[in-house]
Design an enzyme around this catalytic site. Sequence first.
Site, short mmCIF file in Angstrom:
data_model
loop_
_atom_site.label_atom_id
_atom_site.label_comp_id
_atom_site.label_asym_id
_atom_site.label_seq_id
_atom_site.Cartn_x
_atom_site.Cartn_y
_atom_site.Cartn_z
CG ASP A 407 -27.16 -0.06 -17.24
OD1 ASP A 407 -26.59 0.77 -17.52
OD2 ASP A 407 -27.16 -0.39 -16.14
CD GLU A 505 -21.57 5.94 -1.20
OE1 GLU A 505 -22.39 5.43 -0.39
OE2 GLU A 505 -21.45 7.20 -1.46
CG PHE A 547 -23.62 10.31 -7.01
CD1 PHE A 547 -22.55 10.60 -7.73
CD2 PHE A 547 -24.66 9.85 -7.61
CE1 PHE A 547 -22.24 10.16 -8.80
CE2 PHE A 547 -24.57 9.26 -8.86
CZ PHE A 547 -23.31 9.41 -9.44
NE ARG A 601 -18.76 0.67 -11.27
CZ ARG A 601 -19.79 1.20 -11.91
NH1 ARG A 601 -20.26 0.79 -12.87
NH2 ARG A 601 -20.47 2.15 -11.21
CG ASP A 683 -19.21 2.79 -16.14
OD1 ASP A 683 -19.71 3.33 -15.24
OD2 ASP A 683 -19.04 1.44 -15.78
CE LYS A 799 -28.09 4.76 -19.40
NZ LYS A 799 -28.24 3.63 -18.22
CG ASP A 820 -29.32 -2.77 -12.71
OD1 ASP A 820 -29.03 -1.82 -13.75
OD2 ASP A 820 -28.64 -3.02 -11.87
#
Length: 1129
Positions: A407, A505, A547, A601, A683, A799, A820
Amino acid sequence: MTCCILTTCVGEENWVDSRTIYIGHKEPPPGTEAFIQQRFPDNRIVSSKYTFWNFIPKNMFEQFRRVANFYFLIIFLVQLIIDTPTSPVTSGLPLFFVITVTAIKQGYEDWLRHKADNAVNQCPVHVVHHGKVVRKQSRKLRVGDVVLVKEDEAFPCDLILLSSSRDDGTCFVTTASLDGESSHKTYYAVQETKAYNAEKEVDTIHATIECEQPQPDLYKFVGRINIYMTNEPVARPLGSENLLLRGATLKNTEYIYAVAIYTGMETKMALNYQSKSQKRSAVEKSMNAYLVVYLCILISKALINTALKYVWQSDPNKDEPFYNQKTEAERQRHLIRAFTDFLAFMVLFNYIIPVSMYVTVEMQKFLGSYFIMWDDEMFDEELGERAVVNTSDLNEELGQVEYVFTDKTGTLTENNMEFIECCVDGHVYVPHAICNGQVMPGAAGMDMIDSSPGPAAREHEELFFRALCLCHTVQVKEEDTVDGIKHGIHQGKSTSFYISSSPDEVALVEGMKRLGFTYLRLKDGRMEILNREDEVEKFDLLEVLTFDSVRRRMSVIVRASTGEVYLFCKGADSSIFPRVISGKVDQVRARVEQNAVEGLRTLCVAYRSLNPEQYEEVFQQLNRAKLALQDRDKQLAEAYDLIEKDLILLGATAVEDRLQEKAADTIESLHKAGIKVWVLTGDKMETAAATCYASKLFHRNTQILELTTKRTEEQSLHDVLFELSRTVLRQHGGMTRDTFSELSGDCTDYGLIIDGATLSAVMRPGQEGSNSGNYKEKFLEICRNCSAVLCCRMAPLQKAQIVKLIKASEEHPITLAIGDGANDVSMILEAHVGIGIMGKEGRQAVRNSDYAIPKFKHLKKMLLVHGHYYYIRISELVQYFFYKNVCFIFPQFLYQFFCGFSQQPLYDTAYLTLYNISFTSLPILLYSLMEQHINMDILKKDPCLYRDIAKNSLLRWPTFIYWTILGVYDAIVMFFGAYFLFDNTTFTSNGQMFGNWTFGTLVFTVLVFTVTFKLALDTHYWTWINHFIIWGSLIFFVVFSLLWGGIIWPFLNYQRMYYVFMQMLSSGPAWLSIILLITASLLPDVVKKVIWRTLWPTTTERIQVGTNACRNRECCKSSVNSSYLSDAY
């Protein structure tokens, strides 16, 4: 127990497989619904496997399910039933030893589980009964009981929150014992019940709960509560935000009242006790294959000897003597006699299958795993965590990894977000860029807040800041509160801080605080923010559209104090831009792409104003979806899709997630070790690609191949795949990259980038008759010729699909997945080896992994050092066990040719029994725990050494055949060497001839010394423990033989070994023959090693020679220095 529910309230439907819970065990009012009393289990937790009564039968059944144990049980029974050449003790004692040790271990572990269960089940809980709080044991809790839980107490079962000591009906909970997340999570009571916060008031609640049957997903719950306040019941949805899980702890809340819905073994925590599917290592598969070969050898030996026995007996002169001739009836029973002879030979040769090997391998894996946990270099001081081993069955698999799937966020990067900038309508804002009138470096050319253009733009800008202050699930944790006012925030002091399950956030809310808009708190359904003029603005929080990884966005619906209703939405650019109808899309998109290239990001922010009619329609849509008991997630997704549309773009944010310490060095080392690294991330492509360059996954000279949606829109997928295939194969001439050294300058470095949408198209089965062909094979062909692959915009399931695709490819490579977060669990479970990072996204990855490490950098030592050592050790252990058992049994096979195939054993019963248990077991166990053929510092500095053990190189068939042939050679030397030395020779001074037991003892003595010396010759890492165990085991054999043959034991009916060993040692020729035979046995292996190391040395052997040369030079220097010192004195 399940029932069918027919409801007349909101969300009416027929739904099966649910349960109805009557709060406080009160029947519903007449005419509302049928009262069906269901039976539920009590709250007793049972984690133990056995009871006092079923321990022996159940444990025996489980142990004899193992093939080796069952095989030895059959051999033992055969020895009991028929007349066999060896005592049943020879098979029974080793089997009894293995079974007893395993049973004691498992029994002790289960006793500890019983003890822990009793402590939990007898724990006192407080229950509301007839308006009073009474205490009862946890195990007596029933579904429907109303429970009082106080601060810092753990929840005794799964509960639905009814009310709390807080006015807004919320409570704070930590779920560290469930998923490792130490942050405080907020849970909510239903609006209609939150006011009942005393025992008598709670006892008046008249309601029923309808919910799904228990299932193990900790983060999913579907239900509704029907509250009978008037004639018509009021229905409210229940979700995971209302469910308090057993094992979680109440924090920062004085008390709560809640109703039990799942108890005992039906709680989500108990349902998660079930273990993951068993993974098997490549070494274990090789070991099982070797066992099958040796079993075939065993059967062949028994068949050959049985046939030859009857050939021998066909000669009348060699049949039974006259005084023991068979009767006519016995002569006619050929088949039964032949079968019993076959079984007798099977018993005689059965030691070629070593039962003790299983025990030794289990002990090696279990004890060896502690070396990982004790490794101080894999301890992280910042986290205070060490490496964790969840399963020790895969230690050696760490030395065989060919593909690493990692990841990005939180694994390669720190997951420690820092707000960098935001862009509103094309204007860029950098927090604290102007400080005391000084323009900070990097601020030139950017529009600051002080210079934002025009009143209209300023209004848009403030709406953007408000959106980020409101669109989140952040909690404010206070350290000092007076009269409900956070003085620290007003005075600029840090007396409160933000908590969220997502670091992004927190970074965004803190970034807004630095830009002048401070989020204060959520109280009574109102969100408060402090604007630049130090005015508190209040917004009613109407709805939260949470989300999820499929939508990749979240939204809130709020009502301003002016009465206007807004929908604020933030999410990935790919999920926001298609839903935008106005705004400066081009300017914002350009800035987003620039930030992504720099590795930041990015998130986009948009809004939509809702008039009362639109809001009412939205409310109805959400309410219908929330009250659904069946397919609630699907209905919610459809409702969100309808609501989050016609948006106006406000701007975008950029957050930096720094690369983890030594992440680039680790990836570079893995590349040198011949391991291919793939990055699988959700991403966007530009952000992930920038991280890949920073982490040295891609180099500046890497030629990037793109297999993305953008490209497949221009060309068909078929054409793109074939074009990429031609590109890589033109360079490599049709050979896969595995045939080239990664360091070769002649080989172009290729890197592939693929996105989730294109991967779905590649994985889709081709239609019959189409010219699409098999896209998977083409994709795999391209990947094989790329040094690194980046998969972006990946869903969690994709994945796992990637890992499964590589696992199932033609080469069947060993895969490792590391991540993670919860979104990495699927690939961690799919890979051969799963590693969890102790990151900031909870502990789900750690709980589901085989190993857990604090940081990505620790993967280097885990594979290149620990994995290397474990594989070297266990491969020697397996080969050595088969070798020493061939040496042990083949002389027994040869002996039958000289004793008329009479099944006469060559060795004494004690030697047969103790050979694998005592005489030769400890040295190989110690070797498999401590051997270091190369210093660990060299293994870390030179990752190329990992290639020497790749593809199970030490357990291939040629190596196995060599060890077997070596064992056969040693057995022939031992047997015939002793045989020819005995031939026509008197060994004692008085002319007495040695008998058959002396002959067997001589062979056995040479055998024990030869196999032990063989292991000593293979040992590179010597410590005092090695010397003690190796030489100590030989001394033990000698002492045991002296005692066994030197004392008349009263418990033996006959003692055939009396004085045999001492008589043999009193003979000079016996000593000479022992030395000669040991030398002759070991010599060929030593010569072969010298020749191979001289002519065809491996990288490992060259380094061993170099290391020894360096040591010799250091010794010479030290001796020279000491001679100078002595001369000086």
